[in-house]
Design a protein around this motif. Structure first.
Motif, PDB file in Angstrom:
ATOM      1  N   ARG A  63      -0.978  30.253  58.333  1.00  0.00           N
ATOM      2  CA  ARG A  63       0.508  30.271  58.638  1.00  0.00           C
ATOM      3  C   ARG A  63       0.834  31.519  57.837  1.00  0.00           C
ATOM      4  NH1 ARG A  63       5.548  26.314  59.579  1.00  0.00           N
ATOM      5  NH2 ARG A  63       7.071  28.405  59.369  1.00  0.00           N
ATOM      6  N   TYR A  64       1.663  32.463  58.502  1.00  0.00           N
ATOM      7  CA  TYR A  64       1.895  33.705  57.998  1.00  0.00           C
ATOM      8  C   TYR A  64       3.296  33.434  57.352  1.00  0.00           C
ATOM      9  CZ  TYR A  64      -2.351  35.108  59.925  1.00  0.00           C
ATOM     10  OH  TYR A  64      -3.621  35.327  60.134  1.00  0.00           O
ATOM     11  N   LYS A  65       3.782  33.776  56.170  1.00  0.00           N
ATOM     12  CA  LYS A  65       5.268  33.596  55.770  1.00  0.00           C
ATOM     13  C   LYS A  65       6.022  34.906  55.541  1.00  0.00           C
ATOM     14  CE  LYS A  65       6.325  29.692  54.779  1.00  0.00           C
ATOM     15  NZ  LYS A  65       7.152  29.009  55.743  1.00  0.00           N
ATOM     16  N   HIS A  66       5.324  35.692  54.804  1.00  0.00           N
ATOM     17  CA  HIS A  66       5.736  37.119  54.535  1.00  0.00           C
ATOM     18  C   HIS A  66       4.815  38.272  54.271  1.00  0.00           C
ATOM     19  CE1 HIS A  66       8.674  39.587  51.940  1.00  0.00           C
ATOM     20  NE2 HIS A  66       7.801  40.014  51.347  1.00  0.00           N
ATOM     21  N   PRO A  67       4.952  39.460  54.879  1.00  0.00           N
ATOM     22  CA  PRO A  67       4.005  40.328  54.692  1.00  0.00           C
ATOM     23  C   PRO A  67       3.499  40.854  53.267  1.00  0.00           C
ATOM     24  CG  PRO A  67       5.969  41.151  55.628  1.00  0.00           C
ATOM     25  CD  PRO A  67       6.433  39.862  55.258  1.00  0.00           C
ATOM     26  N   LEU A  68       2.299  41.199  53.373  1.00  0.00           N
ATOM     27  CA  LEU A  68       1.883  42.002  52.080  1.00  0.00           C
ATOM     28  C   LEU A  68       1.508  43.443  52.725  1.00  0.00           C
ATOM     29  CD1 LEU A  68      -0.994  39.436  50.857  1.00  0.00           C
ATOM     30  CD2 LEU A  68       1.333  40.123  49.950  1.00  0.00           C
ATOM     31  N   ARG A  69       1.695  44.323  51.553  1.00  0.00           N
ATOM     32  CA  ARG A  69       1.612  45.817  52.128  1.00  0.00           C
ATOM     33  C   ARG A  69       0.608  46.444  51.103  1.00  0.00           C
ATOM     34  NH1 ARG A  69       5.783  46.862  55.452  1.00  0.00           N
ATOM     35  NH2 ARG A  69       7.670  45.138  55.224  1.00  0.00           N
ATOM     36  N   TYR A  70       0.334  47.650  51.680  1.00  0.00           N
ATOM     37  CA  TYR A  70      -0.649  48.335  50.966  1.00  0.00           C
ATOM     38  C   TYR A  70      -0.497  48.472  49.524  1.00  0.00           C
ATOM     39  CZ  TYR A  70      -3.133  52.563  48.726  1.00  0.00           C
ATOM     40  OH  TYR A  70      -3.749  53.269  48.049  1.00  0.00           O
ATOM     41  N   ASP A  71      -1.440  48.091  48.581  1.00  0.00           N
ATOM     42  CA  ASP A  71      -1.237  48.283  47.097  1.00  0.00           C
ATOM     43  C   ASP A  71      -0.742  46.878  46.649  1.00  0.00           C
ATOM     44  OD1 ASP A  71      -2.498  49.609  45.211  1.00  0.00           O
ATOM     45  OD2 ASP A  71      -0.613  50.490  44.402  1.00  0.00           O
ATOM     46  N   ASP A  72      -0.300  46.043  47.191  1.00  0.00           N
ATOM     47  CA  ASP A  72       0.221  44.784  46.447  1.00  0.00           C
ATOM     48  C   ASP A  72      -0.811  44.051  45.927  1.00  0.00           C
ATOM     49  OD1 ASP A  72       2.981  45.202  47.737  1.00  0.00           O
ATOM     50  OD2 ASP A  72       2.799  43.918  49.181  1.00  0.00           O
ATOM     51  N   VAL A  73      -0.260  43.531  44.804  1.00  0.00           N
ATOM     52  CA  VAL A  73      -1.322  42.363  44.396  1.00  0.00           C
ATOM     53  C   VAL A  73      -1.144  41.013  44.731  1.00  0.00           C
ATOM     54  CG1 VAL A  73      -2.429  41.513  42.124  1.00  0.00           C
ATOM     55  CG2 VAL A  73      -1.771  44.058  42.266  1.00  0.00           C
ATOM     56  N   ALA A  74      -1.962  40.494  45.158  1.00  0.00           N
ATOM     57  CA  ALA A  74      -1.826  38.899  45.699  1.00  0.00           C
ATOM     58  C   ALA A  74      -2.673  37.991  44.948  1.00  0.00           C
ATOM     59  CB  ALA A  74      -2.003  38.905  47.220  1.00  0.00           C
ATOM     60  N   ILE A  75      -2.201  36.758  44.717  1.00  0.00           N
ATOM     61  CA  ILE A  75      -2.878  35.761  44.032  1.00  0.00           C
ATOM     62  C   ILE A  75      -3.275  34.773  45.324  1.00  0.00           C
ATOM     63  CG2 ILE A  75      -2.641  33.654  42.606  1.00  0.00           C
ATOM     64  CD1 ILE A  75      -0.670  35.635  40.954  1.00  0.00           C
ATOM     65  N   ILE A  76      -4.399  34.468  45.204  1.00  0.00           N
ATOM     66  CA  ILE A  76      -5.025  33.407  46.154  1.00  0.00           C
ATOM     67  C   ILE A  76      -5.145  32.177  45.212  1.00  0.00           C
ATOM     68  CG2 ILE A  76      -6.777  32.983  47.888  1.00  0.00           C
ATOM     69  CD1 ILE A  76      -7.567  35.863  47.703  1.00  0.00           C
ATOM     70  N   VAL A  88     -16.060  19.929  54.477  1.00  0.00           N
ATOM     71  CA  VAL A  88     -15.296  20.049  53.125  1.00  0.00           C
ATOM     72  C   VAL A  88     -14.055  20.991  53.788  1.00  0.00           C
ATOM     73  CG1 VAL A  88     -16.636  21.851  51.899  1.00  0.00           C
ATOM     74  CG2 VAL A  88     -14.993  20.631  50.678  1.00  0.00           C
ATOM     75  N   THR A  89     -13.043  20.591  53.481  1.00  0.00           N
ATOM     76  CA  THR A  89     -11.752  21.513  53.587  1.00  0.00           C
ATOM     77  C   THR A  89     -11.268  22.134  52.182  1.00  0.00           C
ATOM     78  OG1 THR A  89     -11.476  19.973  55.510  1.00  0.00           O
ATOM     79  CG2 THR A  89      -9.798  21.814  54.998  1.00  0.00           C
ATOM     80  N   PHE A  90     -11.061  23.290  52.541  1.00  0.00           N
ATOM     81  CA  PHE A  90     -10.298  24.106  51.294  1.00  0.00           C
ATOM     82  C   PHE A  90      -8.931  24.534  51.675  1.00  0.00           C
ATOM     83  CE2 PHE A  90     -14.764  24.947  50.544  1.00  0.00           C
ATOM     84  CZ  PHE A  90     -15.087  24.645  49.307  1.00  0.00           C
ATOM     85  N   SER A  91      -7.987  24.476  50.891  1.00  0.00           N
ATOM     86  CA  SER A  91      -6.773  25.151  51.169  1.00  0.00           C
ATOM     87  C   SER A  91      -6.388  26.200  50.301  1.00  0.00           C
ATOM     88  CB  SER A  91      -5.532  23.764  50.955  1.00  0.00           C
ATOM     89  OG  SER A  91      -5.640  23.396  49.639  1.00  0.00           O
ATOM     90  N   TYR A  92      -5.646  26.970  50.773  1.00  0.00           N
ATOM     91  CA  TYR A  92      -5.234  28.283  50.172  1.00  0.00           C
ATOM     92  C   TYR A  92      -3.616  28.720  50.327  1.00  0.00           C
ATOM     93  CZ  TYR A  92      -9.999  28.426  51.876  1.00  0.00           C
ATOM     94  OH  TYR A  92     -11.515  28.384  52.153  1.00  0.00           O
ATOM     95  N   GLU A  93      -3.244  29.298  49.444  1.00  0.00           N
ATOM     96  CA  GLU A  93      -1.898  29.763  49.213  1.00  0.00           C
ATOM     97  C   GLU A  93      -2.172  31.244  48.701  1.00  0.00           C
ATOM     98  OE1 GLU A  93       0.501  27.607  46.760  1.00  0.00           O
ATOM     99  OE2 GLU A  93       0.812  25.801  48.097  1.00  0.00           O
ATOM    100  N   VAL A  94      -1.637  32.355  49.430  1.00  0.00           N
ATOM    101  CA  VAL A  94      -1.749  33.726  49.039  1.00  0.00           C
ATOM    102  C   VAL A  94      -0.204  34.073  48.747  1.00  0.00           C
ATOM    103  CG1 VAL A  94      -2.322  35.954  49.885  1.00  0.00           C
ATOM    104  CG2 VAL A  94      -3.537  34.021  50.467  1.00  0.00           C
ATOM    105  N   SER A  95      -0.059  34.549  47.444  1.00  0.00           N
ATOM    106  CA  SER A  95       1.295  34.776  47.035  1.00  0.00           C
ATOM    107  C   SER A  95       1.414  36.274  46.616  1.00  0.00           C
ATOM    108  CB  SER A  95       1.881  33.939  45.921  1.00  0.00           C
ATOM    109  OG  SER A  95       1.901  32.461  46.683  1.00  0.00           O
ATOM    110  N   LEU A  96       2.582  36.848  46.643  1.00  0.00           N
ATOM    111  CA  LEU A  96       2.674  38.231  46.085  1.00  0.00           C
ATOM    112  C   LEU A  96       2.876  38.152  44.540  1.00  0.00           C
ATOM    113  CD1 LEU A  96       3.078  41.332  46.468  1.00  0.00           C
ATOM    114  CD2 LEU A  96       5.591  40.851  46.911  1.00  0.00           C
TER     115      LEU A  96
END
Length: 135
Positions: A63-76, A88-96
């Protein structure tokens, strides 16, 4: 079990013509998170393959919430959502990183298989290990 955090930087080649990270890259970033999750717990994915256990993806959701752009650093942030005898099911959150704003969330389900693709049921070693990590 707490989530394991992994940092990535959005590369130019991962963006589309609008300068936004292309949607399919999130699944690749989920893989980075999953790989680092196992490595952080002292069991790199390679060691499972050497023992004859592979974890093919059998289902995924993003589910996409907010775009990431070139050179952004994201935390997974990666964690285990569910363990069953065959998967096994893994869950993920990707944040700026800069703002903490959630960019995407999702999950992937992986089957426990031998190198020929045959399903392996517990008590194969990965199942036992991941259950132990959750306790």
């Amino acid at each position: 079990m707490k989530a394991i955090e992994t940092r990535i930087r959005v590369r130019y080649g991962e963006t589309d013509q609008m300068g936004i990270a292309f949607y399919a890259n999130y699944l690749s970033w989920f893989e980075v998170g999953r790989t680092e999750f196992c490595r952080a717990l002292s069991r790199p994915y390679r060691s499972w393959e050497e023992k004859g256990i592979i974890l093919p993806a059998v289902e995924s959701y993003v589910r996409y919430k907010h775009p990431l752009r070139y050179d952004d650093v994201a935390i997974i942030k990666t964690s285990v959502q569910e363990v069953k005898p065959y998967s096994v099911t893994f869950s993920y959150e990707v944040s700026l990183e800069e703002s903490g704003r959630l960019a995407a969330e999702g999950w992937t389900r992986h089957a426990f298989c031998d190198p020929s693709g045959k399903l392996m049921k517990e008590p194969e070693p990965f199942y036992s290990w991941i259950k132990e990590q959750l306790e």
